[in-house]
Design an enzyme around this catalytic site. Sequence first.
Site, short mmCIF file in Angstrom:
data_model
loop_
_atom_site.label_atom_id
_atom_site.label_comp_id
_atom_site.label_asym_id
_atom_site.label_seq_id
_atom_site.Cartn_x
_atom_site.Cartn_y
_atom_site.Cartn_z
N ALA A 141 0.83 -1.22 0.00
CA ALA A 141 0.00 0.00 0.00
C ALA A 141 0.86 1.26 0.00
CB ALA A 141 -0.93 -0.02 1.21
N SER A 146 7.59 -3.25 3.86
CA SER A 146 8.79 -4.07 3.64
C SER A 146 9.99 -3.48 4.39
CB SER A 146 9.11 -4.19 2.14
OG SER A 146 9.51 -2.94 1.60
N ASP A 204 12.35 4.82 3.00
CA ASP A 204 11.48 3.99 3.85
C ASP A 204 12.25 3.38 5.02
OD1 ASP A 204 9.77 4.63 1.80
OD2 ASP A 204 8.98 2.61 1.54
#
Length: 397
Positions: A141, A146, A204
Amino acid sequence: MQVKDCIVSAPGKAILHGEHAVVHGKVALAVSLNLRTYLRLKTTTTGKVSINLPNIDTFLCWDLSELKRLIPYSYGKREEVKPLDAELVGRLRDFVGVTNGNLDTCNMATLTFLYIYLSLFGSGELPSLMVSVWSELPTGAGLGSSAAYSVCLAAALLCARGTIPIPLKEWDHTARWCQEDLEQINSWAFQGEMIIHGNPSGVDNAVGTWGGMLRFSAGKIKPLSRVPLLRILLTNTKVPRSTKVLVARVKDKINKFPSIMTPVLDSVDAISCTCEKVLSEMTCEPITGEHYNILEELIDINQHHLNVLGVGHPALDTLCQVTLARGLHSKLTGAGGGGCGVTLLRPETDSVVVQSTVQDLKDRGFDCWETSIGGPGVQQHSPLSVKEDILEILNHY
């Protein structure tokens, strides 16, 4: 082995402002999302290594002897992060049975775990371990699921190896590592992200490691020292989209109308910088209604810009309309074209308003969570500090 048992968690991430513009050298603000991934590592005496991923219904176990055979002969000490070892990745792909380039979620998670585990322990005796992971984040999404997984793996396995210390003291509920140890965790997590995504930006895993908010521009990542914790609704429209297609669509539009689209990108850049300034002010002076007024206006302006760039979607329009009817302000987060959106909640927003908004969005077929942004990055937990339902899942396997 130094660790008998350890529980760690890492947050997801959302882009607050600057998505798409960041591809063209502008500033983006990425924030930690307090939907977390939890990992429990336990040493065993079974002579096996197992990983349990109940979110994706994956439960795997290997004998240490079969894993030992996968380690390249020339393996030296791997405490220092080296470039991704293509030979080991190749062997692991064959071992896991990845025949084509497209990895499914189960294969990616397995490869990442085995790569970090064998890289860290391959030069000595392989320890017998059981790793169980549970995530509050939906996969695929654009919310950094991850990376949160890779960060948790890196932190737990580095602790297990004794490369970084256990930060949790007897009386602590949660504890974080020092800057130098966080750098180590982030570097190994980035390797995991490379296995999963090929050529990741590093944003991320940096958000998962440091938490709070990061400023990202022209490939440079800068963690911001202090940010306020903001309440939000996170909505997943569940409309599938391709980031690649959306990025290409924006690029085509910029090429077609450069004199029209370049000022839009400049405006998005200014929104990110203005938001950063306001959030910084909120940490060093009393927070006022005016701070929230500005944040709401920036959300509205940016959402209009994203529609102009061509990455809106009717489902995202519905999200904005439903929330605005209750005086709340929303924008897409990430690639757009569906996917997720964030809604800012003011401190005084009544819980009845929040609950009715969440219900209304769920009635439209969306998933919706009340959570916060700007919280801590990777941390170690005592069992007492983990939500009961999550602890039950981690202990079950």
